[in-house]
Design an enzyme around this catalytic site. Structure first.
Site, PDB file in Angstrom:
ATOM      1  N   LEU A  14      -5.161   5.471  -5.721  1.00  0.00           N
ATOM      2  CA  LEU A  14      -5.779   6.369  -6.774  1.00  0.00           C
ATOM      3  C   LEU A  14      -4.820   6.873  -8.000  1.00  0.00           C
ATOM      4  O   LEU A  14      -5.019   7.416  -8.699  1.00  0.00           O
ATOM      5  CB  LEU A  14      -6.210   7.845  -6.052  1.00  0.00           C
ATOM      6  CG  LEU A  14      -7.468   7.622  -5.373  1.00  0.00           C
ATOM      7  CD1 LEU A  14      -7.956   9.155  -4.758  1.00  0.00           C
ATOM      8  CD2 LEU A  14      -8.584   7.132  -6.013  1.00  0.00           C
ATOM      9  N   SER A  15      -3.417   6.535  -7.810  1.00  0.00           N
ATOM     10  CA  SER A  15      -2.311   6.961  -8.679  1.00  0.00           C
ATOM     11  C   SER A  15      -2.691   6.639 -10.174  1.00  0.00           C
ATOM     12  O   SER A  15      -2.498   7.347 -11.227  1.00  0.00           O
ATOM     13  CB  SER A  15      -1.016   6.598  -8.206  1.00  0.00           C
ATOM     14  OG  SER A  15      -0.782   7.249  -6.890  1.00  0.00           O
ATOM     15  N   THR A  59       6.024   4.186  -2.698  1.00  0.00           N
ATOM     16  CA  THR A  59       5.342   4.746  -1.641  1.00  0.00           C
ATOM     17  C   THR A  59       5.757   3.793  -0.456  1.00  0.00           C
ATOM     18  O   THR A  59       6.840   2.881  -0.505  1.00  0.00           O
ATOM     19  CB  THR A  59       3.832   4.680  -1.999  1.00  0.00           C
ATOM     20  OG1 THR A  59       3.181   5.029  -0.805  1.00  0.00           O
ATOM     21  CG2 THR A  59       3.212   3.414  -1.870  1.00  0.00           C
ATOM     22  N   LYS A  63      10.240   4.398   0.593  1.00  0.00           N
ATOM     23  CA  LYS A  63      10.887   5.532   0.357  1.00  0.00           C
ATOM     24  C   LYS A  63      12.191   5.671   0.766  1.00  0.00           C
ATOM     25  O   LYS A  63      12.695   6.575  -0.029  1.00  0.00           O
ATOM     26  CB  LYS A  63       9.861   6.729   0.933  1.00  0.00           C
ATOM     27  CG  LYS A  63       8.442   6.918   0.077  1.00  0.00           C
ATOM     28  CD  LYS A  63       7.838   7.947   0.499  1.00  0.00           C
ATOM     29  CE  LYS A  63       6.376   8.122  -0.092  1.00  0.00           C
ATOM     30  NZ  LYS A  63       5.626   9.374   0.276  1.00  0.00           N
ATOM     31  N   GLY A 123       0.804  16.128  13.060  1.00  0.00           N
ATOM     32  CA  GLY A 123       1.141  14.819  12.668  1.00  0.00           C
ATOM     33  C   GLY A 123       2.820  14.642  12.457  1.00  0.00           C
ATOM     34  O   GLY A 123       3.216  15.898  11.956  1.00  0.00           O
ATOM     35  N   GLY A 125       4.099  11.692  10.318  1.00  0.00           N
ATOM     36  CA  GLY A 125       4.342  10.517   9.604  1.00  0.00           C
ATOM     37  C   GLY A 125       4.919  10.797   8.693  1.00  0.00           C
ATOM     38  O   GLY A 125       5.744  11.452   8.364  1.00  0.00           O
ATOM     39  N   GLY A 126       4.915   9.898   7.492  1.00  0.00           N
ATOM     40  CA  GLY A 126       5.379   9.608   6.069  1.00  0.00           C
ATOM     41  C   GLY A 126       5.524  10.948   5.479  1.00  0.00           C
ATOM     42  O   GLY A 126       6.673  11.252   4.752  1.00  0.00           O
ATOM     43  N   ILE A 214      -4.119  17.506   3.949  1.00  0.00           N
ATOM     44  CA  ILE A 214      -3.529  16.714   2.934  1.00  0.00           C
ATOM     45  C   ILE A 214      -4.355  15.467   2.747  1.00  0.00           C
ATOM     46  O   ILE A 214      -3.978  14.545   1.848  1.00  0.00           O
ATOM     47  CB  ILE A 214      -1.797  16.327   3.235  1.00  0.00           C
ATOM     48  CG1 ILE A 214      -1.765  15.499   4.518  1.00  0.00           C
ATOM     49  CG2 ILE A 214      -0.956  17.548   3.480  1.00  0.00           C
ATOM     50  CD1 ILE A 214      -0.231  14.788   4.316  1.00  0.00           C
ATOM     51  N   TYR A 216      -7.145  13.298   1.222  1.00  0.00           N
ATOM     52  CA  TYR A 216      -7.770  13.790  -0.240  1.00  0.00           C
ATOM     53  C   TYR A 216      -9.085  12.941  -0.416  1.00  0.00           C
ATOM     54  O   TYR A 216     -10.079  13.084  -1.091  1.00  0.00           O
ATOM     55  CB  TYR A 216      -6.993  13.130  -1.385  1.00  0.00           C
ATOM     56  CG  TYR A 216      -6.249  12.093  -1.255  1.00  0.00           C
ATOM     57  CD1 TYR A 216      -6.667  10.863  -1.391  1.00  0.00           C
ATOM     58  CD2 TYR A 216      -4.830  11.971  -0.892  1.00  0.00           C
ATOM     59  CE1 TYR A 216      -6.140   9.534  -1.292  1.00  0.00           C
ATOM     60  CE2 TYR A 216      -4.156  10.836  -0.657  1.00  0.00           C
ATOM     61  CZ  TYR A 216      -4.824   9.538  -0.763  1.00  0.00           C
ATOM     62  OH  TYR A 216      -4.038   8.592  -0.524  1.00  0.00           O
TER      63      TYR A 216
END
Ligand code: NAP
Length: 268
Positions: A14-15, A59, A63, A123, A125-126, A214, A216
């Site tokens: 979506l960026s 991303t 990263k 969680g 994760g990243g 988090i 979306y």
């Protein structure tokens, strides 16, 4: 400015939509491209990309891999050990972590002051390293990181978490308790298309004063529907990390009302 997002697979990002909304509202002619690089050509392709763009977001899975190519790191990028934004300062390439800023601004949005209080992160994760670092910097009293298999969490993450006083536990350690303050979902549970499910029970979610999901998509997950205190979704964090990156590249603040409009348009 020539800007872009660097990653391996970026199909549904979506960026570009978020950044293009900003360019339109500010009346500027910057561009924001999706740049997919396969893992096997990353080391070879990166130097040319770094010199041909004015700014980049980074991303999964790059990263950490971009760090050796940079001249310096901001404090939060250095402590988290991951970069999601690259910009230029006096001709040098600098790495930043605006996931951290996006999460910090999400806490402010819901008037969450975690100092001395119990925070639970689902969680690892990243996204969760930036979240844990932010909770540590905000002086949370307790940080609990919840995993389905706490015994299998990798050593690197374990050491990162321990250095910030975070405890890694299983879901069975979660209880409805008066001290529950902030609950953060950093797992994909509840995300489109498998909506209508939550990683924890409604009773547990309702026991927290503040809840952040988090995720979306959808804008309101089952977890957020179960929340009884103030809550925020991940679209706010996503827009905020993008705005923080733009502020680094443009070296100026973006007016609050423009940001609010973009958040509203992205959640419609
Ligand atoms: P990830 O690496 O895919 O997963 C994070 C953790 O979730 C895993 O370590 C795993 O921990 C747990 N998990 C995975 N599948 C699960 C399941 N079916 N049930 C219970 N736990 C499960 O996640 P990520 O890349 O950090 O992203 C997590 C979510 O955050 C995604 O929905 C992503 O879109 C969103 N996100 C949002 C933003 C933002 O700016 N809003 C930024 C980044 C990511 P265990 O196996 O130990 O339980």
């Amino acid at each position: 400015m020539k800007l872009g997002l660097l990653g391996e697979v970026l199909g549904h990002s979506l960026s570009p939509v978020i950044h293009e909304k900003l360019f339109q509202k500010l009346g500027i002619s910057s561009t924001y491209e999706l740049i997919e690089i396969p893992k096997d050509t990353f080391q070879k392709d990166l130097p040319a990309l770094l010199s041909s763009y004015d700014g980049l977001n980074v991303t999964i899975p790059y990263k950490v891999d971009v760090i050796p190519f940079l001249d310096g790191l901001s404090q939060e990028a250095r402590t988290i050990g991951a970069v999601n934004t690259i910009g230029r300062k006096e001709g040098k390439l600098w790495g930043f972590n605006t996931d951290y800023t996006g999460f910090a601004r999400t806490l402010s949005r819901i008037d969450c002051d975690v100092k001395g209080k119990r925070a639970v992160v689902l969680g690892h994760g990243g996204a969760s390293r930036a979240i844990i670092q932010c909770l540590f910097d905000e002086k949370a009293g307790e940080i609990h990181v919840i995993s389905r298999h706490p015994e299998k969490v990798d050593r690197d993450f374990l050491s990162f978490a321990r250095q910030r006083g975070a405890i890694i536990e299983g879901y069975d350690s979660l209880k409805v308790e008066q001290d529950n303050y902030l609950l953060v979902n950093a797992t994909p549970v509840g995300m489109y298309p498998k909506t209508g499910v939550s990683p924890v029970s409604s009773e547990l979610t309702a026991s927290f004063a503040k809840v952040v999901d988090i995720i979306y998509n959808p804008a309101e997950t089952k977890l957020l529907q179960d929340a009884r205190g103030s809550a925020s979704n991940g679209m706010y964090m996503l827009v905020m990390q993008a705005m923080a990156a733009e502020e680094i590249w443009m070296e100026r603040e973006i007016p609050r009302e423009i940001i609010t409009d973009i958040v509203e348009e992205m959640t419609q």
